[in-house]
Design a protein around this motif. Structure first.
Motif: not given
Length: 275
Positions: A189-190, A194
């Motif tokens: 997921d984001p 990251y």
């Protein structure tokens, strides 16, 4: 280690890897052709291209998981050696991939998963004494990635992104000079993306060479300047990302109209939809 002399008074170190006139064939079909490629010690590079283009085969050529057709002179050299020992390559390279993640199906503390990297096992090896120093190395690797708090957590209870970073730490315990990230952000997921990208930035800043395999320019950290584009089982282009990460080249690479944007050294790819 071999050295290449350039004049009577000086020497130059051979590249980390050199590939020349290499062809990998499977079931009578060429799945990768590399005319000439070299990677210097400490250099970063990103391999970018569509699915099935040959990116993973390229990495397997470096790691000797696949072999090219026979040539009088071996097509793949490692640090100038024509026939390097597999153990030498394994010591130099750490590999993190989404497929490795799929093998994590055991209830073990994250620290034991990392410690297993010293022995090439997933978890602590049976019938092998593990020293306090080995455990300390595992904890140091976790701390280096700012995830020491996960050491005692069951690996099966962690998020996908956390497991991926634990697997990076598992490679770091062997202190490799090069880390290969093969589609590292697949399935994240984001938040996971990251942290994984920040992990690559941290390691690059510490002097670890990064080889990144990806479909997406978004994964290419600012420290990586060189981009190797792979298409139709061969090198499509090799150069700086400033030159290659542009609308025309990306559209040709993926065979659809695309737009590229850049901000602070990070690149993004968008579909150039008509109408």
């Amino acid at each position: 280690m071999e050295e290449e002399r350039i004049d009577a008074g000086s020497t130059v170190m051979p590249p980390l890897f050199r590939i020349h006139d290499a062809e990998v064939v499977r079931a009578g079909k060429t799945i990768l052709r590399v005319d000439d490629f070299s990677l210097a010690e400490g250099e970063h590079v990103a391999l970018l291209g569509p699915n099935g283009a040959g990116k993973s085969t390229f990495i397997q050529l470096l790691t000797r998981e696949v072999f090219p057709l026979y040539r009088d002179e071996p097509p793949v050299r490692f640090r100038g050696q024509e026939r390097p020992l597999l153990d030498d390559i394994k010591r130099a390279l750490g590999i993190v991939s989404s497929t490795m993640h799929e093998q994590v199906r055991v209830h073990l503390p994250a620290e034991e998963i990392v410690c297993g990297g010293i022995f090439g096992t997933l978890g602590l090896p049976m019938h092998r004494e593990v020293s306090d120093a080995d455990h300390a190395r595992a904890l140091e690797a976790l701390d280096r990635l700012h995830i020491a708090s996960l050491a005692d957590r069951d690996i099966m209870t962690l998020s996908t992104g956390q497991v991926r970073r634990v697997l990076v730490a598992r490679e770091l315990v062997r202190n490799p000079s090069v880390l290969v990230f093969d589609e590292p952000c697949t399935g994240l997921d984001p938040q996971g993306m990251y942290h994984l990208r920040e992990t690559m930035r941290t390691l690059a800043a510490e002097g670890c060479s990064i080889i990144l395999v990806t479909h997406y320019p978004e994964d290419i950290i600012p420290a990586i300047d060189r981009v190797l584009l792979i298409k139709d089982a061969s090198i499509f282009a090799d150069g700086s990302k400033h030159e290659l990460l542009c609308d025309d080249v990306m559209s040709d690479l993926f065979d659809v109209p695309l737009t590229v944007s850049e901000h602070d050294g990070w690149y993004s790819l968008y579909g150039a939809h008509r109408g």
